[in-house]
Design a protein around this motif. Structure first.
Motif, PDB file in Angstrom:
ATOM      1  N   SER A  84      -4.717   7.852  -3.046  1.00  0.00           N
ATOM      2  CA  SER A  84      -3.897   6.832  -3.698  1.00  0.00           C
ATOM      3  C   SER A  84      -2.810   7.454  -4.561  1.00  0.00           C
ATOM      4  O   SER A  84      -2.871   8.635  -4.925  1.00  0.00           O
ATOM      5  N   ASN A  94      -8.253   3.818   0.747  1.00  0.00           N
ATOM      6  CA  ASN A  94      -7.074   4.659   0.612  1.00  0.00           C
ATOM      7  C   ASN A  94      -7.515   6.126   0.548  1.00  0.00           C
ATOM      8  O   ASN A  94      -8.249   6.516  -0.364  1.00  0.00           O
ATOM      9  N   LYS A 101       0.817  -1.220   0.000  1.00  0.00           N
ATOM     10  CA  LYS A 101       0.000   0.000   0.000  1.00  0.00           C
ATOM     11  C   LYS A 101       0.853   1.273   0.000  1.00  0.00           C
ATOM     12  O   LYS A 101       1.909   1.338   0.643  1.00  0.00           O
TER      13      LYS A 101
END
Length: 324
Positions: free
Chosen positions: A307, A304, A119
């Motif tokens: 992003s 998220n 991530k």
């Protein structure tokens, strides 16, 4: 992940108040270590902030088995290098804005996140602050009707109190910052436009130097046509007289106007001649609301909040405004 255990790479001025203390204030989050190339300054930061460990080498921090997430708060020059190293080590990354020196570097970071399946979040933290969330809700409620266009003016003198302090003026060294003060401040503003209005259909701009000997442009103009037909016009000047200093953004709709300052604490709403002003308290740690979302995302409990793909759009617009 259960407990998010952070390591900070680059514990300079931005981490003193804006972000650093928030990592220990958010639930399920703990600041374990900091890194700065100057060992004495890294040790001093750790002592003052009660951080258990410090390093003078980024690889040592990244490879510390106790650390499971990395926050990169260096100048933009190092964002790509350290992000790629952390992602390769399997550790999620929260990286400061601007995401990188340019959109090509940002693309490589986004690709690495996808390649490693790790991530990556970019610190466009105004998305999570109450003031800007209120503007988003006003737009969604169509408080000023259908938005027609947005007009932003950032006029600052050379010595502006909006600019964060640093020991060396790296923000006007394009090799370190990617550009001038535009690259330091505009990412916040342009990201908000994308956050509010969605994808851009067309964008172009111009950048120039009022002082031909200056290392970077101090005057930037830009235009964006969004897919939802909203048109944005932006003007950034970092050599304006102090008497003309301005930080304003206006959204014009079919029923009225919303005015706010990206670096201020108010929203002014004018609907058919009736004006309302909303004032907001300054946040002690401006990044804390964003860090809460980042921790939730890293723990698998949320989306998220910004992003790499979203931040890449901002980088492409900045390149279009300044690279000719």
């Amino acid at each position: 992940m259960n407990e998010i255990k952070w390591g900070i790479i680059g514990c300079g001025d931005v981490t003193e108040v804006k972000s650093g203390p928030a990592f220990n204030k958010v639930a399920n989050s703990q600041l374990v270590a900091v890194m700065r190339r100057d060992a004495a300054k890294a040790a001093d930061y750790a002592k003052r902030h009660g951080v258990p460990k410090w390093y003078s080498n980024a690889a040592d921090l990244i490879n510390d088995p106790e650390i499971n997430t990395i926050y990169i708060a260096t100048p933009p020059l190092q964002h790509e290098e350290y992000t790629l190293a952390a992602l390769a080590a399997g550790k999620p990354v929260y990286v400061e804005k601007p995401m990188a020196l340019n959109s090509a570097a940002a693309q490589r970071m986004a690709d690495a996140s996808e390649k490693h399946g790790v991530k990556l979040v970019v610190a466009h933290y105004r998305r999570a602050q109450p003031l800007f969330l209120k503007i988003k809700s006003l737009l969604e409620e169509k408080a000023i009707g259908e938005v027609r266009f947005a007009d932003l003016k950032m006029l600052q003198p050379a010595a502006s109190d909006i600019i964060a302090n640093s020991e060396e003026n790296w923000r006007i060294n394009p090799a370190i910052s990617g550009g001038g003060l535009f690259h330091d401040l505009a990412p916040h503003q342009l990201d908000l436009m994308l956050y509010y209005f969605g994808d851009a259909l067309n964008f172009h701009g111009l950048a120039s130097k009022n002082d031909p000997k200056a290392p970077v442009a101090d005057l930037v103009t830009g235009h964006i046509e969004f897919e939802n037909n909203v048109v944005f016009n932006g003007l950034w000047c970092f050599s304006a007289p102090k008497s003309e200093q301005s930080d304003s953004c206006d959204f014009y709709g079919s029923k009225g106007k919303i005015t706010f300052s990206v670096f201020g604490q108010y929203i002014k709403i004018n609907i058919e001649g009736q004006e309302e002003i909303l004032n907001f308290e300054p946040l002690q740690q401006v990044e804390q609301p964003m860090i809460e979302h980042v921790v939730a995302y890293f723990r698998g409990e949320g989306e998220n909040p910004c992003s790499a793909e979203e931040a890449l759009k901002t980088m492409k617009i900045m390149d279009a405004f300044t690279v000719h």
